[in-house]
Design a protein around this motif. Structure first.
Motif, PDB file in Angstrom:
ATOM      1  N   TYR A 176      -8.698   5.702 -68.180  1.00 17.28           N
ATOM      2  CA  TYR A 176      -7.551   4.752 -67.838  1.00 17.28           C
ATOM      3  C   TYR A 176      -7.418   4.404 -66.543  1.00 17.28           C
ATOM      4  CZ  TYR A 176      -4.952   8.469 -65.538  1.00 17.28           C
ATOM      5  OH  TYR A 176      -4.331   9.183 -64.499  1.00 17.28           O
ATOM      6  N   MET A 177      -7.972   4.993 -65.416  1.00 16.92           N
ATOM      7  CA  MET A 177      -7.826   4.611 -64.243  1.00 16.92           C
ATOM      8  C   MET A 177      -8.692   3.153 -63.940  1.00 16.92           C
ATOM      9  SD  MET A 177      -7.923   8.375 -62.489  1.00 16.92           S
ATOM     10  CE  MET A 177      -8.513   7.859 -60.838  1.00 16.92           C
ATOM     11  N   GLN A 178      -9.466   2.998 -64.514  1.00 16.15           N
ATOM     12  CA  GLN A 178     -10.315   1.611 -64.602  1.00 16.15           C
ATOM     13  C   GLN A 178      -9.395   0.575 -64.744  1.00 16.15           C
ATOM     14  OE1 GLN A 178     -13.706   0.693 -65.296  1.00 16.15           O
ATOM     15  NE2 GLN A 178     -12.914  -0.787 -64.446  1.00 16.15           N
ATOM     16  N   ILE A 179      -9.579  -0.452 -63.623  1.00 18.58           N
ATOM     17  CA  ILE A 179      -8.794  -1.697 -63.948  1.00 18.58           C
ATOM     18  C   ILE A 179      -9.057  -2.628 -64.819  1.00 18.58           C
ATOM     19  CG2 ILE A 179      -7.970  -1.742 -61.267  1.00 18.58           C
ATOM     20  CD1 ILE A 179     -10.092  -4.032 -61.016  1.00 18.58           C
ATOM     21  N   SER A 180      -8.297  -3.452 -65.135  1.00 26.46           N
ATOM     22  CA  SER A 180      -8.567  -4.505 -66.384  1.00 26.46           C
ATOM     23  C   SER A 180      -9.436  -5.573 -65.752  1.00 26.46           C
ATOM     24  CB  SER A 180      -7.503  -5.118 -67.168  1.00 26.46           C
ATOM     25  OG  SER A 180      -6.600  -5.750 -66.078  1.00 26.46           O
ATOM     26  N   ILE A 220      -4.438  -1.504 -52.849  1.00 26.19           N
ATOM     27  CA  ILE A 220      -4.383  -0.152 -52.740  1.00 26.19           C
ATOM     28  C   ILE A 220      -4.113   0.254 -54.310  1.00 26.19           C
ATOM     29  CG2 ILE A 220      -2.298   1.555 -52.204  1.00 26.19           C
ATOM     30  CD1 ILE A 220      -1.753  -0.108 -49.947  1.00 26.19           C
ATOM     31  N   ASP A 221      -4.984   1.199 -54.743  1.00 26.24           N
ATOM     32  CA  ASP A 221      -4.916   1.858 -56.059  1.00 26.24           C
ATOM     33  C   ASP A 221      -5.421   3.281 -56.023  1.00 26.24           C
ATOM     34  OD1 ASP A 221      -4.657   1.892 -58.868  1.00 26.24           O
ATOM     35  OD2 ASP A 221      -6.395   0.904 -59.120  1.00 26.24           O
ATOM     36  N   ALA A 222      -4.684   4.133 -55.483  1.00 21.88           N
ATOM     37  CA  ALA A 222      -4.837   5.645 -55.422  1.00 21.88           C
ATOM     38  C   ALA A 222      -3.818   6.525 -55.832  1.00 21.88           C
ATOM     39  CB  ALA A 222      -5.355   5.775 -53.925  1.00 21.88           C
ATOM     40  N   ASP A 223      -3.571   7.693 -55.164  1.00 14.78           N
ATOM     41  CA  ASP A 223      -2.562   8.551 -55.488  1.00 14.78           C
ATOM     42  C   ASP A 223      -1.275   8.105 -55.207  1.00 14.78           C
ATOM     43  OD1 ASP A 223      -3.745   8.632 -53.100  1.00 14.78           O
ATOM     44  OD2 ASP A 223      -2.917  10.702 -52.515  1.00 14.78           O
ATOM     45  N   LYS A 224      -0.395   8.028 -56.252  1.00 18.78           N
ATOM     46  CA  LYS A 224       0.847   7.143 -55.953  1.00 18.78           C
ATOM     47  C   LYS A 224       2.042   7.726 -54.764  1.00 18.78           C
ATOM     48  CE  LYS A 224      -1.060   5.021 -59.137  1.00 18.78           C
ATOM     49  NZ  LYS A 224      -2.240   4.005 -58.567  1.00 18.78           N
ATOM     50  N   ASP A 225       1.770   8.843 -54.731  1.00 17.43           N
ATOM     51  CA  ASP A 225       2.760   9.562 -53.706  1.00 17.43           C
ATOM     52  C   ASP A 225       2.401   9.338 -52.317  1.00 17.43           C
ATOM     53  OD1 ASP A 225       0.466  11.078 -53.740  1.00 17.43           O
ATOM     54  OD2 ASP A 225       1.509  13.241 -53.582  1.00 17.43           O
ATOM     55  N   ILE A 278      -1.068  -4.062 -54.393  1.00 20.25           N
ATOM     56  CA  ILE A 278      -0.798  -2.893 -54.739  1.00 20.25           C
ATOM     57  C   ILE A 278      -0.913  -2.661 -56.313  1.00 20.25           C
ATOM     58  CG2 ILE A 278       0.805  -0.690 -54.221  1.00 20.25           C
ATOM     59  CD1 ILE A 278       1.243  -3.834 -52.199  1.00 20.25           C
ATOM     60  N   ASP A 279      -1.656  -1.819 -57.041  1.00 15.36           N
ATOM     61  CA  ASP A 279      -1.791  -1.564 -58.079  1.00 15.36           C
ATOM     62  C   ASP A 279      -0.693  -0.802 -58.711  1.00 15.36           C
ATOM     63  OD1 ASP A 279      -2.763  -2.650 -60.814  1.00 15.36           O
ATOM     64  OD2 ASP A 279      -4.228  -0.907 -60.827  1.00 15.36           O
ATOM     65  N   ASN A 280      -0.464  -0.824 -60.171  1.00 14.74           N
ATOM     66  CA  ASN A 280       0.363  -0.074 -61.118  1.00 14.74           C
ATOM     67  C   ASN A 280       1.777   0.261 -60.693  1.00 14.74           C
ATOM     68  OD1 ASN A 280      -2.537   1.964 -60.559  1.00 14.74           O
ATOM     69  ND2 ASN A 280      -2.053   1.362 -62.642  1.00 14.74           N
ATOM     70  N   VAL A 281       2.306  -1.007 -60.065  1.00 10.01           N
ATOM     71  CA  VAL A 281       3.545  -0.871 -59.653  1.00 10.01           C
ATOM     72  C   VAL A 281       4.670  -1.060 -60.670  1.00 10.01           C
ATOM     73  CG1 VAL A 281       3.266  -1.678 -57.295  1.00 10.01           C
ATOM     74  CG2 VAL A 281       3.814  -3.492 -59.279  1.00 10.01           C
TER      75      VAL A 281
END
Ligand code: CA
Length: 221
Positions: A42-46, A143-148, A169-172
């Motif tokens: 799931y960590m793969q980008i689209s 940026i697409d790594a550990d969210k914390d 920045i991904d996954n926002v």
């Protein structure tokens, strides 16, 4: 017609991919291999996000790029394919195992000399780049790594960027979990804190693009 961003059901999404996405065969094959990796796939980008990042490389005229969170190397390759011959991506990840999946594809694409892989904690790699090269040496940071650590990555990226440079920045939107106040999982809380951190940040011009899992673009003023 709509005055807000539309929802994409499967058929509209498929249509968008068909008419709007030009995924090179090598990226398609890397994506297929990554999809077979089990619970981390799931960590793969689209593919549409990969293409978007490639376009961002061209739009910013980037020659020097940093990626924080490389995983199996899809996004690094998607950006590298749009760099000029003398362009470079510093690709940061903590996992040798995952990044090794991407290496053969980087080589096959003739892009491995444009991707400078640094294995180690992202914050340490960014600090090393700041020490080696000072401020303002980079054009684009993904940026697409550990969210914390997102706020730390963002602050260091701002330092490393030239004026007019771009942070993506991904996954926002975090699968929409950001709006569920009962969701106090560490990643969700961290993404909320990051989004609040940049929302009124006058150092950047901002747009939150609802592509993939949500991508914030911040251009350094
Ligand atoms: Ca991601």
């Amino acid at each position: 017609m709509s005055v807000r961003t539309i929802q994409l059901d499967d058929s509209v999404y498929d249509y968008m991919l068909r008419v709007g996405t030009r995924e090179p065969d090598i990226l398609r094959r890397l994506r297929a291999e990554t999809a077979g990796l089990g619970k981390y796939a799931y960590m793969q980008i689209s593919p549409e996000l990969g293409q978007f990042l490639g376009l961002m490389v061209e739009l910013t005229g980037a020659r020097r790029v940093i990626e924080v969170g490389t995983f199996t190397g899809y996004s690094a390759l998607a950006m590298a394919l749009h760099l000029p011959a003398d362009g470079r991506i510093v690709a940061c990840d903590i996992s040798k195992e995952w990044t090794e999946v991407g290496r053969p594809y980087w080589r096959e694409a003739g892009a491995d000399d444009r991707i400078d892989l640094r294995i180690g904690p992202g914050v340490e790699t960014l600090d090393a780049l700041i020490a080696e090269e000072g401020a303002g040496a980079y054009d684009l940071v993904f940026i697409d790594a550990d969210k914390d650590r997102y706020i730390d990555y963002f602050e260091k990226a701002l330092m490393l960027l030239r004026t007019g440079g771009l942070i993506a920045i991904d996954n926002v939107l975090w699968s929409g979990r950001v709006v569920d106040e009962t969701d106090q999982e560490a990643g969700t809380v961290a993404i909320r804190a990051f989004n609040d951190h940049v929302a009124k940040d006058e150092r950047v011009t901002l747009s939150l693009v609802p592509i993939g899992d949500g991508l914030t673009l911040a251009r350094k003023r």
